[in-house]
Design a protein around this motif. Structure first.
Motif, PDB file in Angstrom:
ATOM      1  N   ALA A   1       0.831  -1.198   0.000  1.00 28.75           N
ATOM      2  CA  ALA A   1       0.000   0.000   0.000  1.00 28.75           C
ATOM      3  C   ALA A   1       0.870   1.255   0.000  1.00 28.75           C
TER       4      ALA A   1
ATOM      5  N   GLU B   1       1.274   4.017  -3.209  1.00 34.50           N
ATOM      6  CA  GLU B   1       1.060   5.448  -2.999  1.00 34.50           C
ATOM      7  C   GLU B   1       2.242   6.266  -3.501  1.00 34.50           C
TER       8      GLU B   1
ATOM      9  N   LEU C   1      -6.370   3.031  -0.971  1.00 34.36           N
ATOM     10  CA  LEU C   1      -5.383   2.001  -1.316  1.00 34.36           C
ATOM     11  C   LEU C   1      -5.168   0.977  -0.207  1.00 34.36           C
ATOM     12  N   ALA C   2      -5.181   1.426   1.050  1.00 32.54           N
ATOM     13  CA  ALA C   2      -4.955   0.466   2.136  1.00 32.54           C
ATOM     14  C   ALA C   2      -6.055  -0.597   2.143  1.00 32.54           C
TER      15      ALA C   2
ATOM     16  N   ASN D   1      -5.725  -2.736  -1.067  1.00 36.00           N
ATOM     17  CA  ASN D   1      -4.607  -3.672  -1.004  1.00 36.00           C
ATOM     18  C   ASN D   1      -4.865  -4.763   0.026  1.00 36.00           C
TER      19      ASN D   1
END
Length: 388
Positions: A123, A127, A329-330, A333
């Motif tokens: 993650a 980024e 994204l966290a 992912n």
């Protein structure tokens, strides 16, 4: 963001995330054959070995939804450092006992810590990677990750699976990997907040674009079956035990050298076309292994086959970065890691059963079928888009 405007701290962050992926892969590549060969030495059947290996997949599946919550409350470098030190401690516990169930519990803890490392570092990496270099950088990430498999395979091939030397080497490697976290000044990862920091964020991201997560499932299933059961397959076909380590090392080398080209092909021809191409090779490769007459032939085949299968992961991560924003994204992912964990959970038992009941060819045919799942997902997605 242009390449020239990226700060030294950003590049240091990318390098630190890469180092975490590398070392975690080293740990897996040491741990998988160490566990499988030790269990096989006790006289357990491949099905029984496969069953005990599912606990590693279960650990990954259970802890993945917690990672966004951890990233919302703690600095990413602290999370990664804690995961690496916990993995080092797990290696030190292996020589303390020869009890199979205690070893299985240690393997569960090992898988938990590595899953946290993978999800958090990926993650962070996604980024930091700029859009115009994303395919190449993700290829580099996957190559670095794969290089860890090669290094780990070489370590166990040299030190063997009996005695404390291999676990102690694994512990030292994992502990030393914390140094980049301490030495380099890097940007902090964006902390998920609110709903994005909850375990439910995993399911929400998964439901938005389910086809994006199938490559992770395929990679988890194939990788876990292959790296955990290749040591037993090697014995079944009459090769020496050391061939298992070298087979993993050859696979790792193929992954290193092929992820860059796969990333560049994706940047040029598109992610979907490239995914279809590597899936075809992923399907053909196991059938080529069926006719391999020597370890050298098997190494060469696994070099190409494993490199392409690892492309599933590269291309899937590329899709995540294209589809989701920084704050998402966290969770995305974590869903990706969860999909990988589902593959880890179901594949070892299925692969072990195929190896025991249908022999080496049945096991390889199962690996080939797993490689078709990304193609099926793309076909279903296209059909749904035509109807909408």
């Amino acid at each position: 963001m242009s390449n020239t405007r990226m700060s030294a701290a950003t590049w240091a962050g990318i390098g630190t995330a890469l180092s975490c992926g590398l070392i975690a892969a080293v740990g897996i590549a040491i741990n998988a054959p160490l566990f499988a060969l030790t269990l096989d030495d006790t006289g357990m059947t491949p099905t029984e070995v496969g069953f005990l290996m599912t606990f590693a997949g279960l650990a990954g599946l259970l802890c993945t939804p917690v990672v966004p919550w951890l990233m919302g409350r703690f600095p990413v470098k602290g999370i990664l450092g804690g995961g690496l030190l916990a993995s080092s401690a797990m290696f030190l516990l292996y020589p303390v006992t020869d009890n199979i169930w205690v070893w299985t519990a240690i393997r569960f803890g090992f898988s938990t810590s590595l899953t946290i490392i993978f999800v958090a570092s990926e993650a962070w990496f996604l980024e930091l990677a700029p859009a115009h270099l994303r395919g190449r950088l993700l290829g580099l990430y996957a190559a670095t990750f794969a290089g860890g498999f090669g290094i780990g395979g070489f370590v166990i091939a040299q030190l063997g699976h009996q005695g404390p030397a291999t676990p102690y080497a694994g512990a030292a490697i994992m502990a030393l990997a914390t140094l980049p976290l301490l030495l380099f000044k890097t940007p902090a990862a964006t902390r998920p907040e609110g709903a994005e920091a909850k375990p439910s964020a995993l399911l929400a991201r998964l439901m938005i674009a389910p086809a994006l997560f199938v490559p992770a499932f395929a990679m988890g299933a194939i990788e876990t079956s292959a790296f955990n059961l290749f040591p037993l397959w090697v014995r079944e076909v009459g090769f020496e035990d050391a061939a298992a380590g070298y087979l993993i090392a050859a696979s790792g080398l193929g992954n290193i050298l092929l992820q860059g080209p796969i990333g560049m092909l994706a940047d040029r021809y598109g992610r979907t076309r490239t995914l279809l191409a590597v899936a075809v090779i992923g399907f053909i490769g196991p059938f080529m292994l069926m006719v391999a007459k020597s370890p050298t032939e098997a190494y060469a085949i696994c070099f190409l086959w494993s490199g392409c299968v690892t492309g599933f992961y590269t291309l899937g991560l590329m899709g995540l970065a294209e589809r989701f924003g920084k704050t998402e994204l966290a969770g995305a992912n974590a869903a990706y890691g969860g999909s990988y964990g589902v593959g880890q959970l179901i594949a070892p038992l299925a692969g072990g059963t195929l190896l025991q009941t249908l022999g080496p060819s049945g096991f390889l045919a199962g690996l080939a079928v797993m490689a078709l799942t990304p193609i099926c997902a793309i076909a279903v997605q296209h059909q749904a888009q035509r109807k909408s």
